[in-house]
Write an enzyme that holds these catalytic residues in place. Sequence first.
Site, short mmCIF file in Angstrom:
data_model
loop_
_atom_site.label_atom_id
_atom_site.label_comp_id
_atom_site.label_asym_id
_atom_site.label_seq_id
_atom_site.Cartn_x
_atom_site.Cartn_y
_atom_site.Cartn_z
N VAL A 104 0.79 -1.14 -0.03
CA VAL A 104 -0.09 0.02 0.15
C VAL A 104 0.81 1.32 -0.12
CG1 VAL A 104 -1.52 1.36 1.33
CG2 VAL A 104 -2.07 -1.10 1.02
N CYS A 105 0.40 1.94 -0.63
CA CYS A 105 1.22 3.59 -0.67
C CYS A 105 2.62 3.34 -1.32
CB CYS A 105 1.27 4.15 0.62
SG CYS A 105 1.47 6.01 0.57
N THR A 106 3.48 4.06 -0.62
CA THR A 106 4.89 3.98 -1.37
C THR A 106 5.65 2.58 -0.93
OG1 THR A 106 5.95 5.17 0.62
CG2 THR A 106 5.47 6.29 -1.63
#
Length: 199
Positions: A102-104
């Site tokens: 998730v995300c970076t």
Amino acid sequence: MKMAFLLFDGMTSLDWIGFFEAVTRLRLMEGGENVSWDFCAVKETVADDRGVTYRANRVRPDLAGYDLVFVPGGMATRTLRHDEDFVSWIRTAEPAGWKVSVCTGALLLGAAGFLQGKKAVTNASAFDLLAPYCAEVVKARVVRDGQVITGAGVSASIDTGLYVVELLKGPEAAETIRQRMEYPWYRGSGGSDIYLAES
């Protein structure tokens, strides 16, 4: 289903907590006795980007033994993706059935080579950083390409978790958990927020 949640200094807690909340509810459902998880890190104690401290119950385990390996994001990923020792640990997840971020956290999957030739997503602020690691950055809430699933920024953690529940146990299970979490926005794999690659 044996899951590994990778924790590290400087991560964003919601990136993994939202996913964790959704998928670990599988343990409460029929057949849930086979659902287990570990909190994994390269040291026993880590702190997120706001100072919340977590204690890992597994320190630098071989990730090959897990069915699913989850990687959160946070500003620290921008540095960690260049940390060969850390990235080599993530590479031990190669045999794992599912690799999820998730995300970076996608930058770390990318640095480990798991996004090569695949479509993926990350936080919108890091699209340019992700691009060299994958075939295409897709603007979607959740992207699945083969056995790799990437979620967009922070709150997409919940959607990613519900999508994995749907993938593993079907739409009824995902809907049950969505209702129990009182989360109104997940529309299932038929919704426009989920991108399924051809591969």
